[in-house]
Scaffold this active site. Structure first.
Site, mmCIF file in Angstrom:
data_model
loop_
_atom_site.group_PDB
_atom_site.id
_atom_site.type_symbol
_atom_site.label_atom_id
_atom_site.label_comp_id
_atom_site.label_asym_id
_atom_site.label_seq_id
_atom_site.Cartn_x
_atom_site.Cartn_y
_atom_site.Cartn_z
ATOM 1 N N SER A 68 -10.965 29.422 -6.693
ATOM 2 C CA SER A 68 -12.478 28.540 -6.668
ATOM 3 C C SER A 68 -13.919 28.827 -6.065
ATOM 4 O O SER A 68 -14.340 29.838 -6.686
ATOM 5 C CB SER A 68 -12.247 26.781 -5.580
ATOM 6 N N ASP A 75 -8.676 25.053 -11.614
ATOM 7 C CA ASP A 75 -8.589 26.153 -10.087
ATOM 8 C C ASP A 75 -7.630 26.033 -8.920
ATOM 9 O O ASP A 75 -6.488 26.049 -9.248
ATOM 10 C CB ASP A 75 -9.036 24.230 -8.858
#
Length: 277
Positions: free
Chosen positions: A41, A158
């Protein structure tokens, strides 16, 4: 004696992930060598810029210059999608402009891996070849916020969902010594409120807080597991900063610097590196 290969694992955390910039700034100033980086991320985005050879001071200055609310609003390219309401193309274009183009992993100065999650197969995907921008874009695709990223026939979101601080990934890349940076607060770092007589108590839960607390509990257990393989864990104090509070980027960076400075002596001791005169 051959120097140990040092790997850096940068975790996710949205706005809190900006603390990574402060950590990198201190490690660079202290001349701690970094041979490889794995990021999830926010950690993937910041790690990619640094891996290209960008000076940590330059990254810090860029963050302070670019992360005002007008810029952030302009990056939210809302669109009609079945998987998220932000397409993410503008963020990708910003990264491309910072990095000087759509470069490949092979062009980077430091070995990099971006961690994403295959939302269909529920498994980790490590991206370390092809377009760096595509890898970063997939890694920060927060479910429900950013549209799912399609990469080589797979649907990715993510990386923090499956490997929030990718120590295992940077270890598999060949790191002998792993420095992990965790910006995800432990569940024990909850907010308190003072009663009328000054007695500190927990806030009364509501539906939203119960759901969020349940998700955080699961994430904290996963983070603890991820960190077990690290030699050094740097934990910036960012629990009081909201995940979407990018306006506090200066504070995030400062907390990263403070946490890194607290760890430098131990890093040097374990690596056998003397402080440069």
């Amino acid at each position: 004696m051959q120097r140990r290969k040092v790997g850096l694992a940068l975790g996710g955390g949205a706005a809190r992930g900006l603390a990574h910039i402060g950590v990198l700034h201190v490690l660079q100033e202290e001349q701690i060598p970094i041979d490889m980086i794995a990021g999830s991320s926010a950690g993937a985005a910041i790690g990619a810029i640094y891996a290209q050879g960008k000076d940590a001071s330059l990254i810090k200055n860029l963050a302070l210059k670019l992360l005002d609310w007008r810029r952030l609003v302009s990056l939210a390219d809302f669109g009609f999608s079945r998987t998220g309401f932000i397409r993410g193309r503008k963020v990708g274009e910003l990264l491309k402009s910072i990095m000087g183009g759509n470069i490949s992993f092979g062009d980077l100065k430091i070995q990099l891996a971006c961690v994403a999650t295959d939302i269909i197969r529920c498994e980790e995907v490590v991206i370390n070849e092809g377009s760096v921008i595509d890898g970063v874009r997939a890694s920060f695709s927060i479910p429900g916020i950013f549209a799912v990223a399609k990469w080589r026939g797979r649907y990715l979101v993510d990386g923090g969902l499956i490997n929030p601080v990718p120590v295992s990934v940077v270890r598999s890349m060949g790191a002998d010594f792993v420095i992990a940076v965790n910006v995800i607060p432990d569940i024990s770092e909850r907010r308190f409120q003072a009663g009328k007589e000054g007695i500190v108590t927990f806030k009364k839960p509501n539906i939203f807080s119960v759901v969020m607390q349940s998700m955080q509990m699961a994430q904290c257990v996963l983070v603890r597991s991820c960190l077990e393989g690290a030699d050094i864990v740097i934990t910036p104090r960012v629990a009081h900063i909201g995940v979407g509070d990018f306006r506090r980027h200066q504070e995030c960076i400062l907390q990263g610097e403070l946490a890194a400075k607290d760890s430098v002596v131990e890093i040097r001791r374990q690596l056998g590196i003397k402080k440069a005169i």
